[in-house]
Write a protein that holds these residues in place. Structure first.
Motif, PDB file in Angstrom:
ATOM      1  N   GLN A 197     -54.662  72.769 -85.591  1.00  0.00           N
ATOM      2  CA  GLN A 197     -55.495  73.466 -84.609  1.00  0.00           C
ATOM      3  C   GLN A 197     -54.787  73.657 -83.269  1.00  0.00           C
ATOM      4  N   SER A 198     -53.521  73.273 -83.200  1.00  0.00           N
ATOM      5  CA  SER A 198     -52.810  73.286 -81.928  1.00  0.00           C
ATOM      6  C   SER A 198     -52.306  74.678 -81.570  1.00  0.00           C
ATOM      7  N   THR A 199     -52.340  74.980 -80.270  1.00  0.00           N
ATOM      8  CA  THR A 199     -51.762  76.212 -79.740  1.00  0.00           C
ATOM      9  C   THR A 199     -50.486  75.921 -78.947  1.00  0.00           C
ATOM     10  N   ALA A 200     -50.066  74.642 -78.921  1.00  0.00           N
ATOM     11  CA  ALA A 200     -48.880  74.247 -78.162  1.00  0.00           C
ATOM     12  C   ALA A 200     -47.617  74.500 -78.979  1.00  0.00           C
ATOM     13  N   PRO A 201     -46.477  74.722 -78.308  1.00  0.00           N
ATOM     14  CA  PRO A 201     -45.206  74.857 -79.028  1.00  0.00           C
ATOM     15  C   PRO A 201     -44.903  73.594 -79.820  1.00  0.00           C
ATOM     16  N   GLN A 202     -44.318  73.760 -81.006  1.00  0.00           N
ATOM     17  CA  GLN A 202     -44.050  72.633 -81.883  1.00  0.00           C
ATOM     18  C   GLN A 202     -42.560  72.293 -81.896  1.00  0.00           C
ATOM     19  N   GLY A 203     -42.255  70.998 -81.794  1.00  0.00           N
ATOM     20  CA  GLY A 203     -40.878  70.540 -81.804  1.00  0.00           C
ATOM     21  C   GLY A 203     -40.313  70.461 -83.214  1.00  0.00           C
ATOM     22  N   GLN A 204     -39.012  70.274 -83.286  1.00  0.00           N
ATOM     23  CA  GLN A 204     -38.304  70.172 -84.562  1.00  0.00           C
ATOM     24  C   GLN A 204     -37.541  68.850 -84.608  1.00  0.00           C
ATOM     25  N   PHE A 205     -37.520  68.214 -85.772  1.00  0.00           N
ATOM     26  CA  PHE A 205     -36.802  66.955 -85.948  1.00  0.00           C
ATOM     27  C   PHE A 205     -35.346  67.254 -86.305  1.00  0.00           C
ATOM     28  N   ASP A 206     -34.475  67.071 -85.320  1.00  0.00           N
ATOM     29  CA  ASP A 206     -33.048  67.310 -85.515  1.00  0.00           C
ATOM     30  C   ASP A 206     -32.325  65.964 -85.542  1.00  0.00           C
ATOM     31  N   THR A 207     -32.722  65.123 -86.483  1.00  0.00           N
ATOM     32  CA  THR A 207     -32.166  63.773 -86.554  1.00  0.00           C
ATOM     33  C   THR A 207     -31.105  63.638 -87.630  1.00  0.00           C
ATOM     34  N   GLY A 208     -30.946  64.664 -88.457  1.00  0.00           N
ATOM     35  CA  GLY A 208     -30.104  64.511 -89.627  1.00  0.00           C
ATOM     36  C   GLY A 208     -30.880  63.746 -90.684  1.00  0.00           C
ATOM     37  N   ASP A 209     -30.387  63.773 -91.897  1.00  0.00           N
ATOM     38  CA  ASP A 209     -31.086  63.068 -92.968  1.00  0.00           C
ATOM     39  C   ASP A 209     -31.106  61.565 -92.693  1.00  0.00           C
ATOM     40  N   VAL A 210     -32.253  60.967 -92.907  1.00  0.00           N
ATOM     41  CA  VAL A 210     -32.377  59.518 -92.816  1.00  0.00           C
ATOM     42  C   VAL A 210     -32.202  58.945 -94.216  1.00  0.00           C
ATOM     43  N   ASP A 211     -32.189  57.616 -94.330  1.00  0.00           N
ATOM     44  CA  ASP A 211     -31.896  56.985 -95.615  1.00  0.00           C
ATOM     45  C   ASP A 211     -33.116  56.866 -96.521  1.00  0.00           C
ATOM     46  N   GLY A 212     -34.293  57.129 -96.003  1.00  0.00           N
ATOM     47  CA  GLY A 212     -35.484  57.038 -96.830  1.00  0.00           C
ATOM     48  C   GLY A 212     -36.732  57.132 -95.979  1.00  0.00           C
ATOM     49  N   GLY A 213     -37.878  57.020 -96.636  1.00  0.00           N
ATOM     50  CA  GLY A 213     -39.151  57.105 -95.945  1.00  0.00           C
ATOM     51  C   GLY A 213     -40.024  58.172 -96.566  1.00  0.00           C
ATOM     52  N   ALA A 214     -40.969  58.690 -95.797  1.00  0.00           N
ATOM     53  CA  ALA A 214     -41.879  59.718 -96.296  1.00  0.00           C
ATOM     54  C   ALA A 214     -42.681  60.282 -95.140  1.00  0.00           C
ATOM     55  N   VAL A 215     -43.243  61.460 -95.340  1.00  0.00           N
ATOM     56  CA  VAL A 215     -44.220  62.045 -94.430  1.00  0.00           C
ATOM     57  C   VAL A 215     -45.574  61.952 -95.117  1.00  0.00           C
ATOM     58  N   PHE A 216     -46.518  61.261 -94.491  1.00  0.00           N
ATOM     59  CA  PHE A 216     -47.857  61.071 -95.045  1.00  0.00           C
ATOM     60  C   PHE A 216     -48.842  62.007 -94.347  1.00  0.00           C
ATOM     61  N   GLY A 217     -49.610  62.756 -95.135  1.00  0.00           N
ATOM     62  CA  GLY A 217     -50.646  63.622 -94.593  1.00  0.00           C
ATOM     63  C   GLY A 217     -52.023  63.046 -94.864  1.00  0.00           C
ATOM     64  N   TYR A 218     -52.956  63.257 -93.927  1.00  0.00           N
ATOM     65  CA  TYR A 218     -54.286  62.656 -94.030  1.00  0.00           C
ATOM     66  C   TYR A 218     -55.371  63.706 -93.832  1.00  0.00           C
ATOM     67  N   GLY A 219     -56.489  63.504 -94.549  1.00  0.00           N
ATOM     68  CA  GLY A 219     -57.643  64.369 -94.389  1.00  0.00           C
ATOM     69  C   GLY A 219     -57.550  65.617 -95.231  1.00  0.00           C
ATOM     70  N   GLY A 220     -58.560  66.456 -95.073  1.00  0.00           N
ATOM     71  CA  GLY A 220     -58.599  67.703 -95.816  1.00  0.00           C
ATOM     72  C   GLY A 220     -59.340  68.779 -95.066  1.00  0.00           C
ATOM     73  N   GLY A 221     -59.745  68.447 -93.835  1.00  0.00           N
ATOM     74  CA  GLY A 221     -60.529  69.381 -93.047  1.00  0.00           C
ATOM     75  C   GLY A 221     -59.763  69.924 -91.870  1.00  0.00           C
ATOM     76  N   PRO A 222     -60.419  70.030 -90.708  1.00  0.00           N
ATOM     77  CA  PRO A 222     -59.796  70.617 -89.511  1.00  0.00           C
ATOM     78  C   PRO A 222     -58.531  69.863 -89.098  1.00  0.00           C
ATOM     79  N   GLY A 223     -57.560  70.618 -88.675  1.00  0.00           N
ATOM     80  CA  GLY A 223     -56.349  70.005 -88.145  1.00  0.00           C
ATOM     81  C   GLY A 223     -55.282  69.727 -89.164  1.00  0.00           C
ATOM     82  N   LEU A 224     -55.610  69.736 -90.459  1.00  0.00           N
ATOM     83  CA  LEU A 224     -54.602  69.450 -91.471  1.00  0.00           C
ATOM     84  C   LEU A 224     -53.778  70.707 -91.756  1.00  0.00           C
ATOM     85  N   ASP A 225     -52.479  70.587 -91.597  1.00  0.00           N
ATOM     86  CA  ASP A 225     -51.560  71.694 -91.876  1.00  0.00           C
ATOM     87  C   ASP A 225     -50.476  71.174 -92.815  1.00  0.00           C
TER      88      ASP A 225
END
Length: 307
Positions: A197-225
């Motif tokens: 729902q954001s209208t603000a500019p979005q940043g980019q992760f320029d960290t290079g590949d990390v050794d592991g982990g994950a991106v977790f998404g939550y919900g199913g309604g407003p704000g989920l992209d």
């Protein structure tokens, strides 16, 4: 007693020299004060508080700090939690609870899944903040995780969220970790909704590949992209996982080799920094009280003179 500083020793040394130089300058002011002995005592108390904080930054403790000769598995990983604390995380569409409740539960499970590791918490909404610096002190980390809640100020509104706000902070944290722990894996776990729902500019992760982990998404309604979250996962080089309430942390979100610590290789270490910070806090509280009392007296004297 052993030390495991929160910053590389050269950087910490620069900070020590700068703060001590400032205290020396203030000593001249205290020596020339009318209150004389009282001013000197207050200067000594504040200086002692500064020294205690610096000692705490060196992270004293009992036990042995892991040596560089240990393997990455024995040393443990550097685990970074990047947490969305915007208003989107307060939405109650994660089962019977809020998205933030799901985030806290997953963080607890991940801490248990990475024994012997160091953890850091980087929070964000429109701007980033380091809520917990990289440390192996999971005993103190647990109440920090329990206290995580969405920010209440206007800059944390759903229309102000920057899903990549933590990118630069994370990048510099990873650079420092690679210098301090060159043999350790760096794992990044991102918890959020994608700022749908954001209208603000979005940043980019320029960290290079990390050794592991994950991106977790939550919900199913407003704000989920989901698309935005998948982009962040691609930038970090980790998988995207849509979280459902009540499900355990997926095995794919854990490192390919479980972190196992050899008790003989990494003796348990008890942190003592909290003792030094507590003493410093007491000294600074006394200085704050004396300063406030002095201000009240000055105002009272000024009023008497004016009347």
């Amino acid at each position: 007693m052993t030390f495991d500083p929160v910053l590389p020793p050269p950087a910490l040394g620069v900070i020590v020299v700068a703060l001590l130089a400032l205290r020396v300058v203030s000593l001249r002011l205290a020596a020339g004060s009318r209150s004389g002995r009282t001013a000197m005592l207050r200067w000594c108390g504040t200086t002692l508080a500064v020294l205690l904080v610096l000692v705490a930054a060196a992270r004293p403790g009992t036990g042995t700090v892991g040596s560089e000769e240990l393997t990455p598995t024995a040393r443990g990983a550097n685990v970074y939690f990047v947490v969305d604390r915007s208003a989107d995380s307060a939405i109650a569409d994660h089962g019977e609870g809020t998205r933030m409740a799901g985030i806290r539960q997953d963080m607890r499970e991940l801490i248990d899944a990475h024994p012997g590791s160091r953890f850091a918490v980087i929070a964000f909404a429109s701007r980033p903040a380091i809520d917990w610096p990289l440390s192996s002190d999971t005993w103190s980390l647990e109440p920090v995780v329990e206290a995580l809640n969405p920010y209440a100020d206007a800059t944390a509104g759903s229309d102000q969220v920057n899903a990549g706000a933590a990118a630069n902070v994370l990048r510099y944290q990873l650079i420092a970790a690679r210098q301090q722990y060159p043999q350790a894996d760096n794992l990044v776990y991102y918890f959020g909704s994608g700022a749908g729902q954001s209208t603000a500019p979005q940043g980019q992760f320029d960290t290079g590949d990390v050794d592991g982990g994950a991106v977790f998404g939550y919900g199913g309604g407003p704000g989920l992209d989901v698309a935005a979250l998948r982009d962040i996962a691609a930038q970090l080089g980790v998988p995207y996982i849509q979280r459902e309430p009540g499900q355990p942390v997926p095995p794919g979100a854990r490192p390919t080799a479980e972190v196992t610590a050899d008790p003989q290789a990494t003796p348990e270490r008890s942190e003592l920094y909290w003792l030094f910070t507590m003493l410093a806090s007491l000294l600074l509280l006394a200085e704050i009280y004396l300063t406030a009392r002095e201000l009240r007296r000055n105002r009272s004297t000024r009023r008497q003179v004016l009347t």
